[in-house]
Enzyme design. Structure first.
Site, PDB file in Angstrom:
ATOM      1  N   LYS A  65       0.823  -1.342   0.360  1.00 30.77           N
ATOM      2  CA  LYS A  65      -0.025  -0.074  -0.004  1.00 30.77           C
ATOM      3  C   LYS A  65       0.866   1.184   0.081  1.00 30.77           C
ATOM      4  O   LYS A  65       0.327   2.353   0.511  1.00 30.77           O
ATOM      5  CB  LYS A  65      -0.877   0.035   1.156  1.00 30.77           C
ATOM      6  CG  LYS A  65      -1.739  -1.192   1.100  1.00 30.77           C
ATOM      7  CD  LYS A  65      -2.619  -1.037   2.706  1.00 30.77           C
ATOM      8  CE  LYS A  65      -3.226  -2.418   2.940  1.00 30.77           C
ATOM      9  NZ  LYS A  65      -3.884  -2.569   4.108  1.00 30.77           N
ATOM     10  N   ASP A 110      -6.468  -6.257   9.612  1.00 34.59           N
ATOM     11  CA  ASP A 110      -7.529  -5.717   9.723  1.00 34.59           C
ATOM     12  C   ASP A 110      -8.856  -6.573   9.231  1.00 34.59           C
ATOM     13  O   ASP A 110     -10.061  -6.485   9.668  1.00 34.59           O
ATOM     14  CB  ASP A 110      -7.567  -4.502   8.681  1.00 34.59           C
ATOM     15  CG  ASP A 110      -7.086  -4.852   7.229  1.00 34.59           C
ATOM     16  OD1 ASP A 110      -6.579  -6.016   7.218  1.00 34.59           O
ATOM     17  OD2 ASP A 110      -7.171  -3.873   6.208  1.00 34.59           O
TER      18      ASP A 110
END
Length: 498
Positions: free
Chosen positions: A195, A230
């Protein structure tokens, strides 16, 4: 005088002919440009094609890679990481717990007051902060010190409606949304950044130790009780309110999936089997790749120029960080080869990642007759003014092609997990209810993407099975889930049991 008049007439006629020829040449050049635009668009649509047959091949490939990843470390492009979460929240959890959710370019801090089976989540508060771009490529200490300082600020605002029992240290669930080799429920080493992060001195380090040291430097008295991804946080948050949740998928800046696997189906799981007979697996499916994925020249170029070439291929064609960038690259080619925005390529259009997916979504959803939103976005972001309606329609169609491919491939990935779990068919006439908890800004806010994903999943499941499979938005599930897992793995709970 006659000769002069004739000469004037000849010259005038020649001028008219020249002007007419110029107009014709311009028209031909314009027609040629639009033909090239149409050609680039058609070629992209073909290369991004996701017919049902191809999606089934992608799903089969996903299931095969899942088996391989569970069999041995390094046996698959899918890490299939053991999470050490073998008991998801039951609803009995009580007390005040914190969560820190580092999921990408933003992070959140959250506190919850849990009231047990009857009361559930009594109170919750959260704050959000952005990671400055320089810290995404800086040092480990700089990043974690910044996070710990924001956490300290949040703790200082804890009100009287949150009750921490006397003598107890605050406990934290740390949602860390990057590939980690989990060592226990509260420790794990970073495998690699994704990311857009690239901080070399964190790789191979225990991220709980890094955070704990930073908290100590910032004067924060807090214990990390659970380290979770997550996606696992989302799974825990979803299961807390719905016992049929067995899969969680994140579709935001990046993408990942987690699910509940039978312990006996995990050959690489050594030691005594968990009492529950189950184990949550963090797939790290962003790294999935297959010859069946419809990749284009734009995807190959994006990958080659990325911080992690050859990695996270599935993520680069399905997630929020990259969709807008793919659109920008196609527009660049159109501007260069077909003069879509005039004779020169607009300078701003050459800037990587200047076109973010939220802007792409806004343009894709523009329903105004003159596509005013598209015009405004092109002007505000790329400094391209006075675009024609025809040009704006091309942009909308381009957004549609790229978003549709991403959504349909994400659905194929989910279908692959359902196949692996045996939940893609009914057994002996009985069908288990299956709920998939979804979180992430891409899924939540990009309506066309979400609708396409859900319709595609139903298409793959078929009319009968799709009745028993549902997708639910688990808003902030990863944050609440981490707090819930901190509660179910509390140090004080262990002390009480001893």
């Amino acid at each position: 005088m006659g000769k002069v008049a004739v000469c004037a007439a000849v010259i005038g006629g020649a001028a008219v002919c020249a002007a007419a020829a110029l107009v014709v040449r311009r028209q031909m050049r314009c027609a040629g440009r639009w033909a090239r635009v149409a050609e680039i668009l058609k070629e992209l649509e073909e290369r991004c094609g996701t017919p049902e047959g191809r999606l089934r091949q992608v799903a089969d490939a996903m299931a095969v890679e899942m088996h391989a990843g569970l069999a041995s470390e390094g046996g698959s492009k899918l890490k299939m990481l053991i999470s050490y979460v073998d008991n998801l929240p039951t609803g009995d959890e009580e007390g005040v717990f914190y969560a820190l959710d580092l999921g990408g370019t933003n992070f959140r801090v959250l506190r919850v007051q849990l009231g047990g089976k009857e009361a559930g989540v009594v109170n919750q508060e959260f704050a959000e902060a952005s990671i400055p771009p320089n810290l995404m490529v800086g040092t480990s200490d700089e990043l974690f010190d910044y996070i710990a300082a924001e956490l300290a600020k949040f703790i200082s605002q804890e009100g009287d409606n949150f009750h921490l029992p006397p003598g107890r240290q605050r406990e934290l669930g740390f949602t860390f949304s990057f590939p980690v080799m989990q060592l226990s429920i509260a420790s794990g080493t970073l495998i690699r950044w994704t990311k857009g992060f690239s901080i070399d001195d964190t790789v191979g380090q225990d991220v709980v130790v890094e955070l704990t040291r930073a908290m100590e430097r910032q004067g924060v008295d807090m214990r990390v009780s659970a380290l979770v991804n997550d996606t696992i946080g989302t799974l825990a948050g979803g299961r807390y309110t719905n016992k049929d949740v067995v899969i969680a998928v994140i579709l935001g800046t990046g993408t990942n999936a987690a699910y509940v696997e039978r312990a006996q189906a995990i050959p690489k799981l050594h030691g005594p089997p968990p009492k529950s007979g189950e184990m949550v697996i963090n797939m790290e499916w962003g790294n999935f790749r297959s010859s069946h994925l419809p990749l284009t020249e734009y995807d190959h170029a994006l990958d080659a120029e990325s911080l992690n070439p050859g990695e996270q291929i599935f993520e680069k064609i399905t997630s929020g960080m990259y969709l807008g960038e793919v659109v920008r690259r196609v527009l660049c080619k159109m501007a260069d080869e077909a003069a879509l925005f005039g004779d020169t390529v607009p300078p701003k259009l050459k800037t990587p990642f200047i076109l973010r997916t939220p802007e792409m979504s806004a343009m894709h959803h523009d329903t105004s007759p003159d596509l005013r939103v598209v015009g405004d976005k092109l002007k505000d972001i790329l400094e391209i003014s006075n675009t024609s309606l025809k040009t704006r329609k091309v942009v909308v169609e381009l957004c549609n092609i790229v978003a549709t491919r991403g959504a349909r491939l994400a659905a194929a990935g989910v279908f692959g997990i359902l196949k692996k779990m045996g939940r893609d068919t009914s057994r002996e006439g009985e069908t288990q209810k299956t709920v998939i908890a979804m979180d992430g800004g891409l899924y939540e806010h990009y309506t066309a993407y979400r609708t396409c994903l859900e319709n595609t999943l139903n298409e793959l499941l078929g009319e009968e099975i799709s009745k028993s499979v549902s997708v639910e938005l688990s808003n902030d599930g990863s944050g609440i889930g981490a707090a819930l897992l901190a509660a179910s793995h509390s140090h004080y709970l262990e002390a009480t049991e001893c």
